[in-house]
Scaffold this motif. Structure first.
Motif, PDB file in Angstrom:
ATOM      1  N   HIS A   1       1.226   8.912  -7.424  1.00 54.30           N
ATOM      2  CA  HIS A   1       2.642   8.958  -7.771  1.00 54.30           C
ATOM      3  C   HIS A   1       3.221   7.582  -8.098  1.00 54.30           C
ATOM      4  N   TYR A   2       3.021   6.606  -7.222  1.00 55.47           N
ATOM      5  CA  TYR A   2       3.642   5.300  -7.448  1.00 55.47           C
ATOM      6  C   TYR A   2       3.052   4.607  -8.675  1.00 55.47           C
TER       7      TYR A   2
ATOM      8  N   PHE B   1       5.175   3.459 -11.892  1.00 57.59           N
ATOM      9  CA  PHE B   1       5.082   2.099 -12.442  1.00 57.59           C
ATOM     10  C   PHE B   1       4.867   2.145 -13.951  1.00 57.59           C
ATOM     11  N   VAL B   2       3.964   3.019 -14.397  1.00 55.60           N
ATOM     12  CA  VAL B   2       3.707   3.147 -15.837  1.00 55.60           C
ATOM     13  C   VAL B   2       4.956   3.646 -16.561  1.00 55.60           C
ATOM     14  N   LEU B   3       5.607   4.654 -16.000  1.00 48.32           N
ATOM     15  CA  LEU B   3       6.809   5.208 -16.630  1.00 48.32           C
ATOM     16  C   LEU B   3       7.912   4.168 -16.760  1.00 48.32           C
ATOM     17  N   GLU B   4       8.125   3.382 -15.703  1.00 49.79           N
ATOM     18  CA  GLU B   4       9.212   2.395 -15.745  1.00 49.79           C
ATOM     19  C   GLU B   4       8.880   1.224 -16.657  1.00 49.79           C
ATOM     20  N   THR B   5       7.609   0.877 -16.754  1.00 49.21           N
ATOM     21  CA  THR B   5       7.215  -0.166 -17.707  1.00 49.21           C
ATOM     22  C   THR B   5       7.514   0.271 -19.131  1.00 49.21           C
ATOM     23  N   ILE B   6       7.271   1.546 -19.410  1.00 49.93           N
ATOM     24  CA  ILE B   6       7.500   2.084 -20.748  1.00 49.93           C
ATOM     25  C   ILE B   6       8.979   2.348 -21.002  1.00 49.93           C
ATOM     26  N   ALA B   7       9.695   2.827 -19.976  1.00 49.42           N
ATOM     27  CA  ALA B   7      11.066   3.312 -20.179  1.00 49.42           C
ATOM     28  C   ALA B   7      12.038   2.222 -20.589  1.00 49.42           C
ATOM     29  N   ARG B   8      11.794   0.991 -20.207  1.00 51.76           N
ATOM     30  CA  ARG B   8      12.764  -0.063 -20.547  1.00 51.76           C
ATOM     31  C   ARG B   8      12.535  -0.652 -21.930  1.00 51.76           C
ATOM     32  N   VAL B   9      11.390  -0.337 -22.546  1.00 52.46           N
ATOM     33  CA  VAL B   9      11.040  -0.932 -23.836  1.00 52.46           C
ATOM     34  C   VAL B   9      12.032  -0.583 -24.953  1.00 52.46           C
ATOM     35  N   PRO B  10      12.486   0.684 -25.079  1.00 55.14           N
ATOM     36  CA  PRO B  10      13.387   0.993 -26.199  1.00 55.14           C
ATOM     37  C   PRO B  10      14.643   0.134 -26.241  1.00 55.14           C
ATOM     38  N   TYR B  11      15.160  -0.236 -25.089  1.00 54.82           N
ATOM     39  CA  TYR B  11      16.396  -1.010 -25.073  1.00 54.82           C
ATOM     40  C   TYR B  11      16.168  -2.420 -25.613  1.00 54.82           C
TER      41      TYR B  11
ATOM     42  N   GLU C   1       6.881  -1.829  -8.187  1.00 59.17           N
ATOM     43  CA  GLU C   1       5.936  -2.900  -7.873  1.00 59.17           C
ATOM     44  C   GLU C   1       5.928  -3.198  -6.380  1.00 59.17           C
ATOM     45  N   GLU C   2       7.102  -3.162  -5.761  1.00 64.84           N
ATOM     46  CA  GLU C   2       7.170  -3.405  -4.323  1.00 64.84           C
ATOM     47  C   GLU C   2       6.522  -2.275  -3.524  1.00 64.84           C
ATOM     48  N   LEU C   3       6.485  -1.093  -4.103  1.00 68.75           N
ATOM     49  CA  LEU C   3       5.826   0.038  -3.461  1.00 68.75           C
ATOM     50  C   LEU C   3       4.322   0.062  -3.718  1.00 68.75           C
ATOM     51  N   GLY C   4       3.826  -0.893  -4.494  1.00 68.03           N
ATOM     52  CA  GLY C   4       2.395  -0.976  -4.746  1.00 68.03           C
ATOM     53  C   GLY C   4       1.915  -0.210  -5.953  1.00 68.03           C
ATOM     54  N   GLY C   5       2.816   0.190  -6.823  1.00 64.04           N
ATOM     55  CA  GLY C   5       2.417   0.962  -7.987  1.00 64.04           C
ATOM     56  C   GLY C   5       1.596   0.189  -8.997  1.00 64.04           C
ATOM     57  N   ASN C   6       1.659  -1.139  -8.952  1.00 62.47           N
ATOM     58  CA  ASN C   6       0.915  -1.962  -9.907  1.00 62.47           C
ATOM     59  C   ASN C   6      -0.327  -2.587  -9.285  1.00 62.47           C
ATOM     60  N   ALA C   7      -0.844  -1.995  -8.220  1.00 67.21           N
ATOM     61  CA  ALA C   7      -1.966  -2.587  -7.492  1.00 67.21           C
ATOM     62  C   ALA C   7      -3.259  -2.598  -8.314  1.00 67.21           C
ATOM     63  N   TRP C   8      -3.463  -1.611  -9.152  1.00 69.17           N
ATOM     64  CA  TRP C   8      -4.699  -1.512  -9.920  1.00 69.17           C
ATOM     65  C   TRP C   8      -4.562  -2.231 -11.260  1.00 69.17           C
ATOM     66  N   TRP C   9      -5.616  -2.973 -11.623  1.00 68.04           N
ATOM     67  CA  TRP C   9      -5.629  -3.684 -12.897  1.00 68.04           C
ATOM     68  C   TRP C   9      -5.524  -2.708 -14.061  1.00 68.04           C
TER      69      TRP C   9
ATOM     70  N   PHE D   1       0.855  -1.179   0.000  1.00 71.07           N
ATOM     71  CA  PHE D   1       0.000   0.000   0.000  1.00 71.07           C
ATOM     72  C   PHE D   1       0.896   1.235   0.000  1.00 71.07           C
ATOM     73  N   ASN D   2       0.448   2.257  -0.650  1.00 70.26           N
ATOM     74  CA  ASN D   2       1.269   3.450  -0.846  1.00 70.26           C
ATOM     75  C   ASN D   2       1.486   4.187   0.470  1.00 70.26           C
ATOM     76  N   PRO D   3       2.708   4.275   0.984  1.00 76.13           N
ATOM     77  CA  PRO D   3       2.957   4.950   2.248  1.00 76.13           C
ATOM     78  C   PRO D   3       2.756   6.447   2.185  1.00 76.13           C
ATOM     79  N   LEU D   4       2.655   6.974   0.946  1.00 79.93           N
ATOM     80  CA  LEU D   4       2.422   8.410   0.832  1.00 79.93           C
ATOM     81  C   LEU D   4       0.982   8.715   0.461  1.00 79.93           C
ATOM     82  N   SER D   5       0.078   7.731   0.684  1.00 77.13           N
ATOM     83  CA  SER D   5      -1.300   7.949   0.288  1.00 77.13           C
ATOM     84  C   SER D   5      -1.925   9.100   1.050  1.00 77.13           C
ATOM     85  N   SER D   6      -1.457   9.335   2.270  1.00 75.09           N
ATOM     86  CA  SER D   6      -2.008  10.436   3.050  1.00 75.09           C
ATOM     87  C   SER D   6      -1.629  11.783   2.493  1.00 75.09           C
ATOM     88  N   LEU D   7      -0.680  11.791   1.571  1.00 71.51           N
ATOM     89  CA  LEU D   7      -0.223  13.062   1.007  1.00 71.51           C
ATOM     90  C   LEU D   7      -0.978  13.447  -0.254  1.00 71.51           C
TER      91      LEU D   7
END
Length: 373
Positions: A139-140, A144-154, A194-202, A39-45
């Motif tokens: 944020h998380y 997650f979306v950015l990092e999923t996309i960012a590794r694709v070009p390589y 993913e460990e921070l919960g960024g991929n929690a939503w389908w 769960f996002n530890p910064l959800s309160s923010l």
């Protein structure tokens, strides 16, 4: 005065890649707490963040050429010239001298570069608007979306390079090594999110994965036609990631310092063999950067710095044949010369042209070549 552009201020012109002056710090940190990050530890923010103009603004900003450098502990992003200026405006003489006269072919090439960069700017700004709308207060999930996309070009770069090798058109080991190391680094960024919960939503997983599939094939086509354009587009993506993380840690630094680091981040940055960690940072010597990870703030700080290193590497790649592995030695360079095929080319059109027009190979035996009968 430092200026932080909204999420995508990528680079488009010449970059003076000044290396980061980071401390060489080695520290073994034993974390006593377990991972609470599903769960996002910064959800309160989130409510407070949604009113923050740095986080919630969705205005479109023009993509700029950048220089990433480190001024003491402060990362500075500078811009060179505006992307919608004429190619002649790119000249920046240090003593006010006039730009050298250009041949018609060189002038045409400048306009081609400008056209390629304009397309990249349009694509990146379009994606920014979509991401800003969907993730302005999550944020998380955004990361997650950015990092999923960012590794694709390589992945795409390596696919095309392997194709060139199979056809006997081009062979360059350093490019494959560096691009694999870059994908390895981005994969660990993704594991952290993913460990921070960024991929929690389908929905977030569905969106990120389908954008990645489209992005892969788009990059393959772009890299096949114009490697320079593909590298510039990847530079834009990496620079957007740098700006996003930089704003995040400045807005939430105090909260992040009170949160523990994910285990995967500690293992990646501080434990095991760091050869691949050094490999993607082509602007610095191996072992010159050794992060310390004590809390979540340190994790995001190092992810941000990783993105800056990716940006510099992508800029170096835009000059054909300019990329070198940080672990290469003069002896390696001599040995590699024997492995580079004579049809060294840039893009499939150039490869086909050179394969057709290249003189036939000398099929004589070594004895015949030295005149032994």
């Amino acid at each position: 005065m430092e200026r932080i552009a909204t999420p995508f201020a990528p680079a488009i012109s010449a970059i003076s890649a000044a290396p980061y002056k980071s401390e060489i710090r080695q520290n073994s940190i034993a974390l006593s707490c377990q991972n609470p990050f599903r769960f996002n530890p910064l959800s309160s923010l989130y409510r407070s963040c949604s009113s923050n103009p740095l986080i919630s603004s969705t205005k479109s900003f023009q993509v700029r050429a950048t220089v990433l450098q480190d001024d003491e502990e402060k990362v500075v992003v500078e811009e060179t010239f505006q992307p919608k200026s004429f190619p002649d405006d790119q000249w920046n003489g240090s003593n006010g001298e006039k730009p050298p006269e250009k041949s018609s072919s060189n002038g045409f090439e400048q306009w081609v570069i400008k056209f390629e960069q304009s397309i990249n700017i349009f694509l990146t700004e379009t994606v920014i608007k979509i991401i800003d709308t969907l993730y302005y207060d999550r944020h998380y999930a955004r990361f997650f979306v950015l990092e999923t996309i960012a590794r694709v070009p390589y992945f795409a770069f390596m696919s095309v390079l392997h194709m060139y090798e199979s056809f006997g058109w081009w062979r360059q080991a350093d490019y494959l090594k560096v691009h694999f190391a870059e994908s390895w680094n981005e994969m660990h960024h993704l594991l952290i999110m993913e460990e921070l919960g960024g991929n929690a939503w389908w929905f977030d997983r569905f969106l990120a994965q389908h954008i990645a599939i489209f992005y892969y094939f788009m990059t393959v086509v772009m890299y096949t036609i114009s490697p320079r354009m593909a590298y510039h587009f990847s530079e834009c993506v990496e620079h957007h990631a740098f700006e996003t993380y930089d704003k995040f840690i400045k807005a939430h630094g105090d909260e992040l310092k009170n949160l523990p680091a994910p285990d995967v981040a500690v293992k990646y940055y501080m434990e095991g063999d760091l050869y691949l960690f050094d490999e993607f940072q082509t602007s610095r010597a191996p072992c010159s950067r050794r992060p310390k990870i004590e809390n979540l703030y340190d994790v995001f700080l190092n992810i941000r710095d990783d993105e800056a290193e990716h940006c510099k590497t992508m800029k170096a790649c835009q000059t054909h044949g300019n990329l070198r592995s940080p672990h290469s030695t003069p002896q390696d360079s001599d040995d590699e010369l024997g492995c580079i095929l004579p049809q060294d080319c840039e893009g499939i059109a150039d490869c086909i042209k050179k394969s057709v027009t290249a003189p036939p190979a000398d099929k004589s035996t070594p004895e015949e070549q030295i005149g032994i009968r």
